[in-house]
Design a protein around this motif. Structure first.
Motif, PDB file in Angstrom:
ATOM      1  N   SER A 157       0.858  -1.175   0.000  1.00  0.00           N
ATOM      2  CA  SER A 157       0.000   0.000   0.000  1.00  0.00           C
ATOM      3  C   SER A 157       0.889   1.219   0.000  1.00  0.00           C
ATOM      4  N   VAL A 216       0.915   5.718  -0.941  1.00  0.00           N
ATOM      5  CA  VAL A 216       0.162   6.920  -1.236  1.00  0.00           C
ATOM      6  C   VAL A 216       1.135   7.986  -1.711  1.00  0.00           C
ATOM      7  N   PRO A 271      -3.960  13.565  -3.977  1.00  0.00           N
ATOM      8  CA  PRO A 271      -3.300  12.302  -3.656  1.00  0.00           C
ATOM      9  C   PRO A 271      -3.873  11.112  -4.439  1.00  0.00           C
ATOM     10  N   LEU A 295      -3.900   6.795  -3.935  1.00  0.00           N
ATOM     11  CA  LEU A 295      -3.643   5.751  -2.944  1.00  0.00           C
ATOM     12  C   LEU A 295      -3.867   4.386  -3.573  1.00  0.00           C
ATOM     13  N   HIS A 327     -12.901   3.938   0.778  1.00  0.00           N
ATOM     14  CA  HIS A 327     -12.937   5.392   0.910  1.00  0.00           C
ATOM     15  C   HIS A 327     -14.359   5.857   1.178  1.00  0.00           C
ATOM     16  N   TRP A 348      -8.252   5.040   2.842  1.00  0.00           N
ATOM     17  CA  TRP A 348      -7.238   4.388   3.661  1.00  0.00           C
ATOM     18  C   TRP A 348      -6.949   2.994   3.106  1.00  0.00           C
ATOM     19  N   ALA A 386      -5.114   9.211   2.846  1.00  0.00           N
ATOM     20  CA  ALA A 386      -5.150  10.340   1.911  1.00  0.00           C
ATOM     21  C   ALA A 386      -6.523  10.985   2.019  1.00  0.00           C
ATOM     22  N   ILE A 435      -1.740  13.584   2.986  1.00  0.00           N
ATOM     23  CA  ILE A 435      -1.461  12.152   3.064  1.00  0.00           C
ATOM     24  C   ILE A 435      -0.887  11.858   4.446  1.00  0.00           C
ATOM     25  N   TYR A 445       5.432  11.147  -0.184  1.00  0.00           N
ATOM     26  CA  TYR A 445       4.828   9.833  -0.427  1.00  0.00           C
ATOM     27  C   TYR A 445       5.122   8.938   0.779  1.00  0.00           C
TER      28      TYR A 445
END
Length: 898
Positions: free
Chosen positions: A299, A301, A312, A314, A361, A367, A498, A504, A557
């Motif tokens: 994962s 972002v 952002p 993600l 989201h 997330w 994000a 972020i 990031y």
């Protein structure tokens, strides 16, 4: 009439009869397959609703639910989830309650012993009243919705799911029970158990510590710092708010507690056997989410300053076990008017049987999760005398309780569960393990002391993880996101963040034990501990405000891939057993390359990164392989009539111009990936797996890549001694040569002599198997209904496109050629998503197989091809986009609705 004519007519008649019979079977089979398919359009009356609920389903059967109250929303979610996945929910609740034998008969007893001993449901019972009133209300409403669906089945199990009539052939009379809030809550314990991190390593080290030197153990358990791979947070991103002496892990491998793995040789040997029995006992649990090699996630972002959208982006793809149906269930939950009493407008991935959305989201934030891998469990060796155990020089009574396992088609099985202050005595679970505890260890005192093993695990502590799910679903900014993360106790995770405002972030949540730092010459949680010494007890849990986090970090990031969180000294101890960072390093490399010089990352770039198949370890090993002298290999291979040296050289030269990628096809890279992985399996066999116990063998994960990297620099290390050739001490180059030769012959036997016939996807395949009716013990014609595959896949272990396999195989050391299952995919991205915080309707997602659990549904496996090929589908979230994508619309109406 001649005899031949009679036989011909009889044959024709038999053929016609067979065709008719097959046709009848097809008709009956089709009817059974379709009998349990849910109604997904029109109107259904549910008396408990306060008003109409609308369920829009897109072309892949994903439900987006709209309601006017939270109670109606979660009641509808329960109803719809049961429509699609009830058998999976029922199977899971039987496993998590220790009642699997009631569903599948005696085959479930071993699992039930473990679960009853761990007491998952007992913990959930303690947890439920501690949850927020709103959480309890949502769980109750969800259960009501599930029961609404069951009531509509009319008591006919075949109307619920095809698995029930199939199981009824062997275990008739099964009655489906009503769903409860506890059934949902207990599932969180199973999820936490599968993601509990390093207990396997702790047991393995205890077993190996009596047979191998510290230097040998240190090589196969490398320190993260030795890899040079990045941490999630740099010192500029986060520094500890407080410092504490001794909280940093020593870099050297320290000795195990003398009472556990050294000292009296007889005690040490008996303890090692006892730990092996415990491992055998715990292995009886089925894999529900995933465990072992490849279980992790990616994962990351990227902040809006570095994206083409200016907001952002993600990405998340959890790497879990491959099951049918897939682990995740896609859904959307929408209050028509978002308010304090109905605060949800969220979509994403959840588990069938659990209300809310786990990953996804809402309209403000997004997330993603990766497994933190924190050390949240410890084993304690206990000195037991009759009904008591030793504790700081005093005998303390064991806590005991009795349980009865009911067995469909068999006799009840009573068990006694014993516990110490640390937790349940897990060495009692399997008879062989308990027998080892009674017989293999020496008696230490005239009172006939014996040993047992107890388990301390944070998942056995009542917690608020269920509260956290709903808090995440309604969070609107980083402070409310952190407040939700504070509630997330188990499993300990990495959370990336994000939001639509352009921010972020990252947060470590979870219950993290505080262990003794004053015990000389020990590493916290690294070995099983002596239970009779309270100095080794947990001292509480790390305060949330001491856990690492970052908000708008300077780099712009955040990359998480189960790698080390931070190098900061003075922070809390988390674990020694990180994933060793090959995926994290590759993702970081791709992100930094794109943003270098002011470059921007696009949503397509994020999706492309998820599919990257670069093997970061390969250049290290290939360099060594290319330097090996093959000229001494002059034997003739009878299968090829070519000098073995020349034959092997033909294979080795494939690696000389490889780009290190692992596609599934017959391209140059796909051919080279097949050969490299065959060499890798052979190399592990000749170095480690020729002498390690069959259940502790090198599986090819990042740990073994780092170990071999170090081993290549030590040409005379004892691990190079091939134990399959007794009395012969071999060098590094001889072992590398044997691996090259063996792999060349393996692929010749399996795929053909000419490398142009090879492909990585021909070896590296996935089959989606039903957990109940997909195994080899089930007749082939039943497996054919519920299983799907095989499908060739790219990627591999410790690669960003993490379709992992177990290099040790299913049965340990391979003395000869590998078989057709050697490279079977055992873990994979369970879903993929890319969230665009600049335009949420431009986000994309894909599930591993499909959203339905019905084998006869068009949505049972309709996403598998896209998933395997790396494609993602549009992910609508606004009401306008959801309606535009709707393929079917169902209204759930209250009796009070006109």
């Amino acid at each position: 009439m001649q005899r031949s004519q009679v036989l011909r007519r009889v044959g024709v008649g038999v053929a016609v009869l067979l065709v008719l019979l097959l046709g009848l079977v097809a008709v009956v089979g089709t009817a059974l397959l379709r009998q349990s398919l849910p109604q997904t359009s029109g109107r259904i009356q549910l008396d408990g609703l306060g008003g109409d609920v609308t369920v829009y389903r897109d072309g892949r059967g994903v439900p987006q639910i709209y309601a006017d109250s939270a109670d109606d929303l979660f009641r509808a979610q329960g109803y719809v989830a049961a429509q699609d996945r009830f058998f999976e929910m029922d199977f899971r609740r039987h496993v998590t309650a220790g009642r699997l034998a009631e569903l599948v008969g005696s085959a479930g007893v071993a699992t039930d012993r473990v679960v009853r001993t761990l007491g998952w449901r007992r913990v959930a019972e303690q947890e439920l009243p501690k949850l927020a009133p709103s959480t309890r209300a949502y769980l109750s409403a969800y259960a009501d919705g599930v029961n609404d669906y069951l009531a509509r089945s009319g008591g006919d199990n075949a109307n619920v799911s095809l698995e029930y009539p199939v199981l009824a052939q062997r275990l008739p009379g099964y009655t489906i029970e009503r769903w409860s809030a506890l059934d949902s809550l207990t599932w969180l314990k199973a999820m936490a158990w599968d993601l509990r991190a390093n207990y396997d390593d702790e047991l393995a080290r205890a077993r190996l510590g009596t047979s191998y030197s510290q230097a040998q153990l240190k090589l196969i358990y490398p320190d993260y710092a030795s890899t040079g791979h990045p941490s999630i947070l740099s010192p500029q991103d986060w520094s500890p708010r407080t410092t504490s002496a001794g909280s940093a892990l020593p870099s050297a491998l320290l000795a195990a507690p003398a009472a556990v793995t050294t000292g009296d040789p007889a005690v040490a040997a008996g303890a090692s056997d006892l730990y092996a029995g415990v491992q055998q006992a715990l292995d009886a649990l089925p894999t529900l989410v995933g465990h072992g090699e490849g279980i992790g996630s990616n994962s990351w972002v990227v902040g809006g300053a570095h994206t083409t959208t200016g907001k952002p982006l993600l990405a998340n793809d959890p790497h879990l076990a491959v099951t049918m149906p897939g682990i995740w269930y896609q859904t959307g939950l929408h209050c028509r008017t978002v308010s304090a009493t109905c605060p949800f407008d969220v979509s994403g991935f959840t588990f069938a049987g659990l209300p809310g959305v786990v990953i996804g989201h809402n309209q403000k934030i997004s997330w993603g999760f990766t497994n933190l891998g924190a050390d949240v469990s410890d084993f304690y060796l206990e000195k037991v005398t009759d009904g008591s155990y030793l504790r700081d020089g005093k005998q303390v009574p064991l806590t005991t309780r009795t349980e009865t396992i009911k067995v469909a088609g068999g006799q009840d099985v009573p068990i006694t569960v014993r516990s110490t202050v640390h937790g349940p005595v897990v060495s009692d679970v399997v008879d062989s393990a308990a027998a080892v505890g009674r017989k293999a260890l020496v008696r230490l005192t005239p009172q006939q002391d014996t040993y047992a093993v107890s388990l301390a695990w944070t998942g056995l502590v009542p917690s608020t993880t269920a509260d956290a799910i709903f808090a995440l679903d309604r969070a609107t900014d980083f402070p409310s996101f952190q407040a939700a993360a504070k509630l997330f106790a188990v499993p300990a995770q990495n959370l990336v963040y994000a939001d639509t405002a352009g921010h972020i972030g990252y947060q470590t949540p979870g219950l993290i034990p505080v262990r003794a730092t004053s015990v000389p010459n020990t590493v916290p949680g690294y070995w099983p501990a002596p239970g009779w010494d309270s100095a080794y007890d947990w001292k509480g849990y790390v305060a949330f405000d001491r856990l690492p986090y970052a908000y708008d970090p300077p780099a712009g990031y955040v990359v998480t891939a189960n790698n080390q969180v931070t190098t900061a000294r003075g922070g809390p101890f988390l674990t020694t057993d990180w994933d060793l960072g090959y995926r994290a390093d590759r993702i970081t490399t791709m992100v930094t390359a794109r943003i270098a010089g002011g470059g921007k990352v696009s949503p397509d770039d994020m999706r492309s990164m998820q599919l990257d198949t670069t093997n970061e370890f390969a250049p290290v090993l290939v360099k060594a392989l290319l330097s090996v002298d093959l000229s001494s290999t002059v034997e003739e291979d009878p299968t090829t009539d070519v000098a073995l040296a020349q034959f092997t050289e033909q294979g080795r030269q494939l690696l000389a111009d490889w780009d290190w990628t692992q596609p599934a096809d017959k391209s140059k890279a796909g051919i080279r990936a097949a050969y490299f992985n065959a060499v890798w399996v052979r190399l592990l066999q000749y170095t480690f797996n020729d002498e390690l116990p069959t259940d502790l063998q090198a599986n090819g994960s990042s740990r073994w890549m780092a170990a071999v990297t170090a081993l290549l620099q030590q040409p005379n290390n004892p691990w190079w001694d091939d134990k399959q050739t007794p009395g012969v001490v071999e060098s590094r180059d001889e072992i590398l040569k044997k691996a090259l030769v063996g792999a060349r012959l393996d692929l010749t036997r399996h795929l053909g002599k000419d490398p142009v016939t090879w492909s990585w996807g021909e070896l590296h395949q996935v089959t989606f198997r039903s957990q109940v009716l997909g195994g080899d013990a089930v007749p082939w014609y039943v497996r054919a209904i519920f299983n799907r595959g095989p499908i060739g896949l790219p990627g591999g272990s410790s690669i960003v496109d993490a379709n992992g396999y177990n290099a040790a195989g299913k049965s340990g050391t391979r003395a000869g050629a590998f078989d057709s299952s050697t490279f079977d995919v055992t873990s994979a991205p369970s879903m993929r998503m890319v969230v665009d915080l600049g335009d949420l309707d431009a986000s994309t997602w894909v599930n591993q197989s499909g959203n339905s659990g019905h084998a006869g549904s068009p949505h049972y496996v309709d996403q598998a091809d896209a998933w395997a090929e790396g494609r993602q589908y549009p992910w609508p979230s606004s009401e306008a986009a959801v309606k535009a994508a709707a393929d079917q619309t169902l209204t759930l109406s209250s009796s009070r609705t006109p």
